[in-house]
Every structure is written in C-alpha cells, then in structure tokens.
Design an enzyme around this catalytic site. Structure first.
Site, short mmCIF file in Angstrom:
data_model
loop_
_atom_site.label_atom_id
_atom_site.label_comp_id
_atom_site.label_asym_id
_atom_site.label_seq_id
_atom_site.Cartn_x
_atom_site.Cartn_y
_atom_site.Cartn_z
N GLY A 258 0.80 -1.22 0.00
CA GLY A 258 0.00 0.00 0.00
C GLY A 258 0.83 1.27 0.00
O GLY A 258 2.07 1.26 0.09
N HIS A 259 0.13 2.40 -0.07
CA HIS A 259 0.78 3.70 -0.15
C HIS A 259 1.56 4.02 1.13
O HIS A 259 1.16 3.65 2.23
CB HIS A 259 -0.26 4.80 -0.40
CG HIS A 259 -1.30 4.90 0.65
ND1 HIS A 259 -2.41 4.08 0.68
CD2 HIS A 259 -1.41 5.70 1.73
CE1 HIS A 259 -3.16 4.39 1.72
NE2 HIS A 259 -2.57 5.37 2.38
N ASN A 260 2.69 4.70 0.94
CA ASN A 260 3.55 5.19 2.04
C ASN A 260 4.27 4.09 2.80
O ASN A 260 4.94 4.37 3.80
CB ASN A 260 2.76 6.03 3.05
CG ASN A 260 2.12 7.26 2.45
OD1 ASN A 260 2.45 7.66 1.33
ND2 ASN A 260 1.19 7.85 3.17
N VAL A 261 4.15 2.85 2.40
CA VAL A 261 4.84 1.77 3.09
C VAL A 261 6.35 1.92 2.90
O VAL A 261 6.83 2.32 1.83
CB VAL A 261 4.37 0.40 2.55
CG1 VAL A 261 5.27 -0.73 3.03
CG2 VAL A 261 2.93 0.14 2.98
N SER A 278 1.20 3.03 5.03
CA SER A 278 2.02 3.69 6.07
C SER A 278 2.62 2.72 7.07
O SER A 278 3.07 3.14 8.14
CB SER A 278 1.20 4.76 6.80
OG SER A 278 0.76 5.75 5.90
#
Length: 363
Positions: A258-261, A278
């Site tokens: 997912g995003h920001n991982v 995240s």
C-alpha cells in the site's frame, strides 16, 4: 548448451568427483533424469529415487557416497539448495535477446535509453523516462513519464511502471507487475462508520450513507537495487511522500504493498501478502503467504510470519509470529492444542454437572 561436470562445479563453487569430463545439457528430478541430464538429488530422500531414472551424474549433499549410488560423476556442495541459484542460472533455457527496438514500440523523443537496451513489441516509453544500460523490456510494457530504471533490469510482458518511479539496478518484474498505481485513499465529508468502528473497536453509532472523496497520490515509489517483483504484484505510490522498497527485496506473485509503506533491505514477501498503508517493515523480514499487515504498524528486523498470519499491531525485532491476530508462533501452537481439547473438556464439564445435579437418595 553442453557443460562438463567440472565446469559446472567450478562455476557454482562446488566440488566435482568421478568422471568430471562427463557432459550434461540440462537438469532433472532423480526419478525422471535421463542420460545427459544432471539429477538434482540434494537430499538422501531424493537420492533414493535415482534408481528410477537413468542419470549418470547428480548434484548431492556434502558427505554423500556418490559411488554407492551407482553414479559415474557427482557435484557435491555443502549447501546444495544455494548452489541451485548458480546452477539454474547456467541452465536457464530462455534465449538471450539481441539489443534493439521493435518497430511497433512507442518511445518519446525525450526518453533516454542506455546502451544495449531491448524494447519489445507494443511497449510505450513516455517523456523523460530513463532506461539503464542492458535493460530488457518485453512486449506491451509501459514506462511512465520521468520514470527511472537502473542498469540490467528485466521487465517481462505487460509490466507497468508509473510516472516518476525510481528503480535501481538489476530489477526484475514478472508478467503483469505494476509499480506506481495510486494508493487506496478515500474519505467521507463527515466522520464515517469506518472511522468510528476503528475508534470504538466495533460500534458504528448512527451510521449515515456518505459518498467517498478521492485523495490523490502525489508521491511516487522508490525501489532499490536487486529487487524482484512477482507476477501481478502491485506497489502503490505514496500519498505525499514516496513508498520505499529497500535493496534486495523479493516479492512473490499477487503481493500488494500500500501507499507510504517503507520496507527495509533483503525482505522476502510471499504470495498474496497484503501490506496496508504507512506500515514500516525492517530488514530481513519474511512474510509468509497470505500474511496481512494492518496500516500504520511497525515490524522489526528479522521478523518471520507463518502463512495466513494477520498482523494488527507492532511486532518487535526477531519475533516469529502466527495466527489471527498474530501472536508468537509457540504461543499460537499452544493455543491451537488447547482449542482441540475443548470438546473433551466440555464433555467432562457436562458429566460433572450431571453428577452434581442428580438428586441424592434418602440417607
């Protein structure tokens, strides 16, 4: 191609025994191996199947008595499975592609291609993209605007690399892998049921129907050197900052990041793993198949999760986790044993209740 036993052993750091000039052209499992093939009998239980085939040479474990197994030659390695990495590279039948650009490929004039780049049919390279030297791009691959791909990458059929993605050297993406899609970020005008459930751990309150507004992904993705993505795996771009994948990470098929991982170095992400936005993952972490990781949690270095584990909270470094919710593996196994004993326990309790409630006779 044809290889001598001596040449193979030297190339993979193993020792050659017997008729080291004997030649082989491919590898096979012991029971199916023919003459001219190298049998992969890397454990005693595999070697027991040599009699079913016709192999004259085999790769064996350290200390194996190759002569007693009826072989003419053997390659012996202290760690045969690791030696398989070099052996499989030698024996890979995939033909080497010659450098060149297919006439049907669409390449923006402002894109930069390094030396000896191959671009297959119907691929698209957008404006400002930079492709490193020796990179092999297969058919129907898309590389977005201002994306950067390091030297000696391999992008298999149908790979999609989004705008501004930065990828290091020796990257491998299997068919259908996608890097740089938008993150799954949506919000309601007022506090929604999902937010209330998260805060209350179950109570929706007076839920109202609301439409979802899209939060655009303004960040991108950074990927280090020597990373490999499995078929149809996906890495989302960040919302504001980039999603980051460290050097040496390997992803199996259908993994979703997912995003920001942020993922550290040399992690192994197995099939159907999902990591929510995240989350931070340390170095040398192994996530077993179908592991799910909740958003905004931290997983420390050297953590290992068993298959189908669901990580809902932070995991300290070095833990081995299993179950839903994830707990230490030994604890989860103990809980499972106790669970299996419940039917007998209920039966014992029922018998005790019956004995206690039975009317007594007159004294």
């Amino acid at each position: 191609m044809t290889y001598t036993i001596e040449k193979i052993a030297k190339a993979i750091g193993a020792s050659a025994h017997g008729e080291i000039t004997l030649t082989v052209t491919s590898v096979a499992e012991p029971a199916n191996a023919e003459r001219g093939q190298l049998a992969l009998a890397m454990k005693p239980e595999f070697a027991a199947q040599l009699g079913e085939g016709r192999a004259e040479a085999a790769m064996l474990w350290e200390g194996a008595d190759w002569q007693a197994l009826g072989l003419k030659a053997a390659i012996i390695s202290p760690r045969p499975r690791f030696a398989m990495a070099g052996l499989s590279a030698m024996m890979d039948p995939e033909p080497q592609r010659t450098a060149g650009i297919h006439p049907s490929a669409v390449i923006d004039p402002s894109a930069t291609l390094g030396a000896d780049v191959t671009i297959g049919p119907l691929s698209v390279i957008e404006a400002g993209a930079r492709i490193g030297a020796g990179t092999r791009i297969s058919a129907q691959v898309f590389v977005g605007r201002d994306a950067q791909i390091g030297d000696h990458a391999i992008l298999r059929e149908g790979v999609k690399i989004g705008a501004r993605v930065r990828i290091g050297a020796r990257f491998i993406a299997q068919p259908g892998a996608s890097v740089g899609g938008d993150g799954f970020s949506f919000v309601t005008p007022e506090e929604g049921a999902v937010e209330r459930v998260r805060d209350t751990l179950g109570a929706q309150g007076a839920a109202q129907a609301q439409s979802w507004a899209r939060i655009h992904s303004l960040g991108s993705v950074q990927i280090g050197d020597d990373v490999e993505l499995g078929a149809n795996s996906c890495i989302d771009r960040g919302t504001v900052r980039d999603t980051v994948i460290g050097n040496g990470c390997k992803f199996d098929n259908l993994a979703q990041i997912g995003h920001n991982v942020v993922i550290g170095r040399d992690c192994l992400i197995c099939a159907q793993v999902g990591v929510a936005g995240s989350t931070r993952i340390g170095n040398n972490v192994v996530l077993g198949g179908q592991t799910g990781v909740s958003d905004n949690v931290f997983i420390g270095d050297n953590v290992i999760t068993g298959g189908a584990t669901k990580v809902l909270s932070n995991v300290p470094a070095g833990r081995v986790m299993l179950g839903y919710p994830a707990v230490k593996m030994d604890k989860q196994i103990e809980l499972h044993k106790l669970l299996r004993r419940l039917p007998r326990l209920f039966g014992d309790v029922a018998a005790l209740q019956k004995g206690v409630s039975k009317p007594r006779g007159n004294d």
